[in-house]
Design a protein around this motif. Structure first.
Motif, PDB file in Angstrom:
ATOM      1  N   GLN A   9       0.823  -1.204   0.000  1.00 55.68           N
ATOM      2  CA  GLN A   9       0.000   0.000   0.000  1.00 55.68           C
ATOM      3  C   GLN A   9       0.860   1.257   0.000  1.00 55.68           C
ATOM      4  O   GLN A   9       0.553   2.243  -0.692  1.00 55.68           O
ATOM      5  CB  GLN A   9      -0.924  -0.003   1.225  1.00 55.68           C
ATOM      6  N   VAL A  10       1.947   1.217   0.756  1.00 53.90           N
ATOM      7  CA  VAL A  10       2.877   2.350   0.798  1.00 53.90           C
ATOM      8  C   VAL A  10       3.531   2.546  -0.569  1.00 53.90           C
ATOM      9  O   VAL A  10       3.651   3.675  -1.066  1.00 53.90           O
ATOM     10  CB  VAL A  10       3.955   2.138   1.884  1.00 53.90           C
ATOM     11  N   GLU A  11       3.948   1.443  -1.195  1.00 49.65           N
ATOM     12  CA  GLU A  11       4.618   1.538  -2.491  1.00 49.65           C
ATOM     13  C   GLU A  11       3.660   2.012  -3.589  1.00 49.65           C
ATOM     14  O   GLU A  11       4.050   2.744  -4.497  1.00 49.65           O
ATOM     15  CB  GLU A  11       5.238   0.188  -2.874  1.00 49.65           C
ATOM     16  N   GLU A  12       2.396   1.612  -3.503  1.00 44.32           N
ATOM     17  CA  GLU A  12       1.398   2.101  -4.456  1.00 44.32           C
ATOM     18  C   GLU A  12       1.237   3.617  -4.328  1.00 44.32           C
ATOM     19  O   GLU A  12       1.149   4.333  -5.337  1.00 44.32           O
ATOM     20  CB  GLU A  12       0.056   1.412  -4.205  1.00 44.32           C
ATOM     21  N   THR A  13       1.217   4.087  -3.094  1.00 46.64           N
ATOM     22  CA  THR A  13       1.102   5.529  -2.856  1.00 46.64           C
ATOM     23  C   THR A  13       2.322   6.261  -3.410  1.00 46.64           C
ATOM     24  O   THR A  13       2.198   7.333  -4.033  1.00 46.64           O
ATOM     25  CB  THR A  13       0.962   5.810  -1.350  1.00 46.64           C
ATOM     26  N   LYS A  14       3.498   5.679  -3.202  1.00 48.59           N
ATOM     27  CA  LYS A  14       4.726   6.288  -3.738  1.00 48.59           C
ATOM     28  C   LYS A  14       4.654   6.414  -5.256  1.00 48.59           C
ATOM     29  O   LYS A  14       5.045   7.436  -5.838  1.00 48.59           O
ATOM     30  CB  LYS A  14       5.950   5.440  -3.354  1.00 48.59           C
TER      31      LYS A  14
END
Length: 546
Positions: free
Chosen positions: A277-282
């Motif tokens: 989820q963090v990497e998608e946001t990035k």
């Protein structure tokens, strides 16, 4: 065809039929077009989070068709439009009343809501039909957006030639009725293929997931990120496989956001987020600087159906026994774009692949950069052309009486043709870049980024036109007037050229810092290996021949 059947000649309808001024009409066009290209953000939200891409598109098509039908009604019923006016300057013409303006603009903005659901989803549904894990389908997908734009611009070509001519010479009822009928037929064709499509289910609001990561990072701003990514919170592979999603490994870029997946006592989703989820946001945040860099070129595109068309009305439109509608010049944008896309896909990509081993030939950002450089050339050419047109108007004493300048409308051809070539590089690469670089669960939102740039560009165009007009009018030398022969549109275009130079510098800095997302499959690796083998084979054959 439906959208450009309205937008291409909208400036002419507002000035000639609703009797609005140059600046007012231009701003009404760009404000509406800006809204059209901004609403895809909402369409992307409903597609990714609530309804899915298919149902969002179907509902949006129904809204789109109702807007087109109301527009056709607005130009057909005599009570809904002002009486005909023969005054070429439009000074003594009766203005449209509140009812007439209300019905027409209500129809336009209903249409804008409809496009919000169609534009980010139809191309995304098309791209979804290719298997990301199949090298052959992946290769086909690399050409998909080229041919997607080819199809788009075929409809545009028909709108800019046949429909615009019908609107100017036959009537607006038929000119609007044909694209409305065409839209209805296209919706039926799409629905007929429903059982054959690969459908993607909605995965929840991308905005909520992104907000959770940002807020969790801010709330844990004092927490240190462990050096070992394995210590960060992540869901099991089975969880992602069950939901048909792809797990993404942690990356060091935008490291502050990694705080969101540092394990603490709380498991609240607004305090703890999985690594994926963090990497998608990035991935979505990394694209924002590139998004901003495309605003200025989109502002240039906004001139095609406003000031470029207005220039055409001041020139001799006679060609043999045929009268060229000013808005039809946009067809040359389409033609040059179609030719450029074919040459790019069939020849340029294949030649460049041999040297770069890149299945696309050049990177998407490099392709966008070439388009941005061309925008500098376009506005420089447009400024010089307008300077020449003004000198001819002055020599023939046409400055004050707004008379027709004795030069062919084809004088404007270079700026239209170059705009099409620029589109083949920038616009095609833009839509592919934002789709390709978006996470799998946020593809519609990624596609809406490419639409948003056009919306922002149109709003910027409205702002710049109003601001420049107001400032130069105050100084007693107004650049943009209803009478273009007494204006200084050449200065305005030169100002745009300078803006493009500054923008390309910003773009180059942002591309230097940009990190492409990792591929979720090895299909691109397989393609590169095949291209590398092909290059070696060609080199060996050349050596043997020598």
């Amino acid at each position: 065809m439906a959208f450009y059947g309205i937008s291409s000649n909208l400036f002419i309808y507002l000035t000639k039929k609703l009797h609005q001024g140059t600046v007012t009409s231009a701003n009404n066009v760009t404000n509406w077009v800006g809204t059209v290209w901004m609403t895809p953000i909402l369409g992307a939200y409903f597609a990714d989070a609530v309804l899915g891409r298919y149902w969002t598109l179907v509902i949006a098509c129904a809204i789109y068709l109702s807007g087109m039908s109301l527009l056709t009604l607005a130009v057909s019923v005599p009570r809904l439009r002002p009486p005909h006016c023969a005054d070429p300057k439009g000074i003594n013409c009766q203005k449209a009343d509140k009812l007439q303006l209300g019905v027409y603009f209500a129809a336009l903005y209903i249409l804008a809501v409809g496009t919000g659901g169609t534009k980010p989803n139809i191309s995304t549904i098309g791209a979804d039909q290719f298997d990301e894990f199949d090298p052959k389908e992946k290769l086909h997908k690399l050409s998909f957006f080229n041919w997607w734009m080819f199809g788009i611009f075929l409809g545009t070509l028909f709108a800019n030639t046949v429909l615009v001519w019908i609107q100017d010479n036959v009537g607006w009822t038929l000119g609007y009725g044909l694209p409305t009928t065409g839209l209805a037929i296209s919706i039926l064709i799409f629905l007929a293929g429903t059982q054959f499509y690969r459908h993607r289910i909605p995965t929840g609001s991308p905005f909520t997931r992104m907000a959770q990561v940002i807020i969790a990072s801010l709330r844990k701003w004092k927490v240190s990120v462990p050096s070992d990514p394995k210590e960060l919170y992540e869901l099991d592979l089975e969880e992602y496989a069950k939901n048909k999603k792809v797990r993404i490994d942690s990356t060091p870029s935008l490291r502050f956001l990694n705080k969101a997946c540092v394990k603490t006592t709380s498991t609240n989703p607004w305090m703890l987020c999985p690594v994926t989820q963090v990497e998608e946001t990035k991935q979505m945040l990394r694209m924002i600087p590139i998004l901003i860099a495309t605003f200025i070129p989109s502002t240039m595109i906004a001139q095609i159906n406003t000031l470029f068309v207005k220039q055409g009305t001041t020139l001799n439109r006679r060609l043999g026994g045929f009268n060229i509608p000013p808005a039809s010049l946009a067809a040359f944008v389409t033609l040059s774009m179609l030719i450029s896309v074919i040459l790019y896909d069939r020849y340029f990509m294949k030649i460049i692949r041999r040297w770069t081993n890149n299945p696309r030939g050049i990177t998407l950002l490099q392709r966008m950069g070439i388009g941005m450089i061309l925008h500098i050339v376009i506005m420089t050419v447009a400024s010089l052309t307008e300077k020449y047109r003004l000198s001819v108007a002055k020599d023939h004493g046409l400055v004050q009486n707004a008379g027709q300048v004795p030069r062919s409308i084809l004088l404007l051809l270079p700026q239209f043709v170059l705009m099409g070539v620029a589109d083949a590089f920038l616009e095609v690469a833009k839509i592919e870049f934002f789709y390709d670089q978006a996470p799998e669960s946020m593809k519609s939102l990624g596609t809406s980024y490419s639409m948003t740039t056009l919306g922002a560009g149109n709003f910027i165009s409205s702002f710049l036109l109003s601001t420049v007009s107001r400032i130069t009018k105050r100084d007693g030398n107004e650049w943009i007037q209803n009478n273009l022969n007494a204006s200084h549109l050449d200065y305005y275009y030169a100002f745009f050229a300078v803006l493009n130079v500054l923008n390309i510098i910003f773009f180059l800095i942002m591309t230097k810092l940009y990190i492409y997302k990792a591929e979720i499959s090895d299909s691109m690796v397989v393609l590169r290996e095949e291209l590398g083998g092909l290059k070696s084979k060609v080199t060996d054959e050349e050596a043997t021949t020598t």
